[in-house]
Enzyme design. Structure first.
Site, PDB file in Angstrom:
ATOM      1  N   GLU A 125      10.172   0.479  10.379  1.00  0.00           N
ATOM      2  CA  GLU A 125      11.151   1.609   9.995  1.00  0.00           C
ATOM      3  C   GLU A 125      10.391   2.974  10.393  1.00  0.00           C
ATOM      4  O   GLU A 125       9.672   3.313   9.640  1.00  0.00           O
ATOM      5  CB  GLU A 125      11.512   1.617   8.690  1.00  0.00           C
ATOM      6  CG  GLU A 125      13.044   1.915   8.100  1.00  0.00           C
ATOM      7  CD  GLU A 125      14.059   1.020   8.721  1.00  0.00           C
ATOM      8  OE1 GLU A 125      14.519   1.385   9.551  1.00  0.00           O
ATOM      9  OE2 GLU A 125      14.201   0.129   7.867  1.00  0.00           O
ATOM     10  N   LYS A 130       0.876  -1.271  -0.073  1.00  0.00           N
ATOM     11  CA  LYS A 130      -0.153   0.102   0.009  1.00  0.00           C
ATOM     12  C   LYS A 130       0.909   1.286   0.029  1.00  0.00           C
ATOM     13  O   LYS A 130       1.571   1.338   0.918  1.00  0.00           O
ATOM     14  CB  LYS A 130      -0.967  -0.085   1.270  1.00  0.00           C
ATOM     15  CG  LYS A 130      -1.947   1.219   1.052  1.00  0.00           C
ATOM     16  CD  LYS A 130      -2.575   1.569   2.385  1.00  0.00           C
ATOM     17  CE  LYS A 130      -1.672   2.703   3.288  1.00  0.00           C
ATOM     18  NZ  LYS A 130      -1.625   3.975   2.452  1.00  0.00           N
ATOM     19  N   GLU A 182      10.220  15.071  16.017  1.00  0.00           N
ATOM     20  CA  GLU A 182      10.545  14.768  14.622  1.00  0.00           C
ATOM     21  C   GLU A 182       9.501  15.802  13.629  1.00  0.00           C
ATOM     22  O   GLU A 182       8.298  15.910  14.001  1.00  0.00           O
ATOM     23  CB  GLU A 182      10.249  13.510  14.109  1.00  0.00           C
ATOM     24  CG  GLU A 182      10.597  13.388  12.571  1.00  0.00           C
ATOM     25  CD  GLU A 182      10.310  11.748  12.019  1.00  0.00           C
ATOM     26  OE1 GLU A 182       9.489  11.097  12.490  1.00  0.00           O
ATOM     27  OE2 GLU A 182      11.388  11.357  11.489  1.00  0.00           O
ATOM     28  N   CYS A 241      13.291  10.286   7.221  1.00  0.00           N
ATOM     29  CA  CYS A 241      13.284   9.896   8.676  1.00  0.00           C
ATOM     30  C   CYS A 241      14.764  10.102   9.431  1.00  0.00           C
ATOM     31  O   CYS A 241      14.962  10.056  10.699  1.00  0.00           O
ATOM     32  CB  CYS A 241      12.759   8.359   8.732  1.00  0.00           C
ATOM     33  SG  CYS A 241      13.653   7.352   7.683  1.00  0.00           S
TER      34      CYS A 241
END
Lengths: 273, 474
Positions: B254, B180, B385, B288
């Site tokens: 991840e 997806k 983040e 990331c």
């Protein structure tokens, strides 16, 4: 008149010491009053395990191997004691041999599980394994010594420290193993062993935010295992799930139990003049 | 600053269909719910895309299972390898088309999609193609088995690259997949489906189901999925870890990062500044492993900062298809809002905000490259983040303090070290709790090099020999 034997008080093993449960509780099992660990004992054990991480993971692989082998020597010396607790002789021997086997892995796992990577560019690039940190372990109840050794040794040989919940129904082998470890050269806090009710203590261990990995091999109750794994998700602990069916603890364990609690660190550096 | 004439890449090579269905069992099927994917640089609607429902996901998983049982798991590794080599070649042949489409749908500069993303995508398929017939040599035992059907959910920051990271090792190991893509960047995955057709990959080996969070949830919680792989936010990763608890599904995650990029006083400053810029402004900071916390040794703070500001003033923000563009568009309105919110919080918590003078286009989602100085470890911009072109600058005095500050985060994906001293690099690399340490470089990727995080940045590795482990029963 015959001599009256001196009985042993079975206690916990935290930070290299043998405290009673802070709760003052015990439970009757295997004809002994064994310490019944509490939530506070779990926290104390995690604290001790965390404090030991830096020193233990910083020890050279050669030295870790020496120390594990030393523990095997102590285990051999107390062979009869385990037999007297009802452990089958073959299992005691297998446990000693298993400990020796893992001792030899300390300075080989990085060679087998790490490598240089031939990247498409002028870079030095190498991947090497590193310990995850503090690992919570639920020991397998069906094999109190061999099973226990088979889950503890792979976690610590790579530099992790552990908090172990001993087999609830047969905890004496675990307490005796604690005595073995205490008289080896293993630094205090590398292995911490708690006796008591797994269903009571395991949730605290699984939810503890300073625990990095969780080995659920010894949890045979599916609902409990699921809830522990869910709790472990909160800080993304590395989880080893309960085994499918019964485990043949005498079989070659492979390296999976070691790599489950290893990280891989990859370092890049340019090459040039 | 020089005035550059516009140098736009032509979009004529890309033929975007008005509407896309789902790719299941080698065929296109119409999905019921429709979503529009837009060009974040100008908010133009690019195409309508299906949102797969639970039953459509079920159909895709069944197709993957049938393909696994009947074809893919039985096929000799050398044949699987040839399919993967074919895919790699077609990606190279259609490189321009893929790069333009990626920039259109994602907003990233063509310079990056053309020179970084697409070449790496092809390289990943080449690399793992070669493993397909050598799995017994990968170090996981003499005859490792595939896991089965892999359910894979990928993010919007590197849509095609993340697809390659997921699909290439899965297929090489003998698994079939249902993937997806992210709802804002589905288009290159859909072209990849065409590439699978062109390569004559057996039907059902690769299935692409587009959609948003609900589609992803249906996929990862589907009982027919044996392995879940997710790249994305830590919060969603946590939810997935909970969702697969009590199942036998293998899981790799991840997740997010808040990487420290550490500059010592003996570092070559110009190179370090290039690395800082690359670390945080590459891909608009939608990375990331971005070096979002800059730690500068106090003795060179002024020099590094002045050089960094000078360099930032040269960054060109604008049309992603312009070959001169350094920083493209923020991927979505929602992400732009998050970046703005966290930046405002940074300012309100007392950090000093600076951006070079820069004109942003009127339409689309844009955010100027920004740095915050006077940041402390307690500031939210130093802990959370941001996933945008926003850099938090902190200082340190000793190597020990640098390590302490760098590791003071629940994340552990990456770190950077800049120093001329080799022994110090190795000392630092030993102590940094991060899966990738870039020393005197940053944001380098290669298919042979394992990538993945410590702590709450997730578990498992992608890339290299280690990347196979996630897709093998070991």
């Amino acid at each position: 008149m015959s001599r009256l034997a001196v009985r042993k008080t079975y206690k916990l093993f935290i930070g290299g010491k043998f405290p009673r449960s802070e709760s003052g509780r015990s439970y009757l099992v295997q004809d002994a009053n064994v310490a019944l660990a509490s939530r506070k004992d779990v926290r104390d054990a995690v604290l001790a395990a965390r404090a030991a991480v830096k020193g233990w993971s910083g020890t050279t692989a050669y030295n870790r191997g020496q120390i594990l082998y030393r523990a095997a020597e102590m285990l051999e010396g107390r062979r009869d004691q385990f037999v007297a607790l009802g452990e089958p002789e073959a299992e005691v021997d297998a446990a000693i041999d298993r400990w020796v086997w893992y001792a030899g892995w300390s300075d080989k796992i990085a060679q087998v599980y790490g490598n240089a990577n031939p990247v498409a560019g002028p870079y030095f690039n190498i991947s090497s394994p590193e310990p995850t940190g503090v690992v919570g372990v639920v020991a397998p109840p069906e094999s109190p010594l061999l099973g226990l050794v088979s889950v503890v040794a792979p976690a610590i040989v790579t530099g992790n420290t552990v908090v172990v919940l001993a087999a609830e129904g047969r905890p004496l082998a675990a307490v005796t193993l604690a005595e073995v470890l205490a008289t080896s050269d293993l630094p205090g806090g590398v292995v911490n062993i708690l006796t008591g009710k797994v269903a009571e203590t395991a949730p605290w261990l699984a939810a503890h935010m300073d625990v990095n990995g969780l080995d659920l091999t010894g949890v045979h109750e599916a609902a409990l295992a699921t809830s522990l794994e869910e709790a472990a998700a909160e800080n993304l602990k590395r989880v080893v799930r309960p085994a499918v069916g019964s485990v043949d603890w005498s079989a070659d364990p492979g390296i999976g139990r070691m790599t489950a609690f290893l990280e891989t660190k990859t370092v890049w550096h340019p090459k040039g003049v | 600053m020089f005035e550059y004439a516009p140098a736009p890449e032509s979009r004529s090579i890309v033929d975007i269909k008005p509407s896309y269905g789902l790719f299941v069992n080698g065929q296109w099927i119409d999905g019921e719910v429709r979503n529009k994917t837009v060009n974040p640089a100008n908010e133009e609607v690019l195409a309508e895309v299906a949102w797969a429902t639970e039953s459509e996901v079920d159909g895709a998983v069944r197709a993957a299972r049938a393909a696994y049982d009947d074809v893919w798991s039985k096929m000799p590794g050398r044949e699987r390898a040839k399919y993967l080599f074919r895919i790699a070649r077609i990606i190279q042949e259609r490189a321009r088309e893929l790069a333009v489409l990626e920039s259109l749908d994602n907003g990233k500069p063509i310079r990056e999609s053309r020179d970084v993303d697409v070449p790496l995508v092809a390289a990943h398929f080449f690399y793992y193609a070669g493993w397909a017939d050598k799995l017994g040599y990968a170090g996981f035992g003499p005859s490792p088995r595939p896991v089965g059907v892999a359910g894979q959910v990928i993010p919007w920051n590197f849509p095609l690259l993340m697809l390659a990271w997921k699909i290439a090792p899965a297929l090489a190991a003998g698994n079939t997949v249902v993937l997806k893509p992210a709802e804002t960047t589905p288009l290159t995955a859909l072209v990849f489906a065409e590439i699978c057709q062109e390569a004559e990959l057996p039907p059902g080996v690769v299935n692409i189901v587009t959609g948003a969070g609900e589609t992803g949830h249906a996929l990862v919680s589907h009982a027919g999925v044996d392995k879940v792989a997710f790249t994305g936010s830590t919060d969603v990763g946590r939810a997935i870890a909970r969702a697969v608890a009590g199942t036998r599904k293998k899981l790799t995650l991840e997740l997010g990062g808040k990487a420290a990029n550490i500059v010592f006083d003996d570092a070559p400053i110009d190179q370090a500044v290039e690395g800082i810029v690359n670390g945080i402004f590459f891909n608009q900071g939608h990375v990331c492993c971005a070096g979002s916390r800059l730690l500068i040794q106090e003795s060179v703070y002024d020099e590094v900062l002045a050089s960094l500001k000078r360099r930032m003033a040269l960054l060109r923000v604008g049309d992603p298809l312009d070959k001169n563009t350094d920083i493209g568009a923020i991927n979505s309105a929602a992400q732009l809002e998050r970046i703005r919110t966290l930046s405002d919080i940074g300012a309100s918590e007392g950090a000093a905000r600076w951006s070079p003078p820069c004109e942003l286009p009127d339409r689309g989602f844009w955010f100027a490259p920004t740095i915050f100085t006077g940041v402390t470890q307690a500031h939210r911009i130093a802990r959370e983040e941001i996933f945008g072109p926003v850099l938090s600058v902190l200082t340190f005095r000793t190597p020990a303090e640098a390590v302490e500050k760098a590791n003071n985060t629940p994340y552990g994906l990456s770190a950077g070290v800049w120093t001329d001293k080799g022994s110090r690099i190795l000392w630092m690399a030993d102590r940094l709790r991060a899966g990738v340490v870039w020393a005197n470089t940053f944001n380098k990727f290669d298919p042979t090099s394992p990538f993945g995080g410590y702590k709450e940045s997730g578990y498992g590795r992608e890339g290299g020999r280690h990347g196979l482990e996630a897709y093998l029963d070991v």
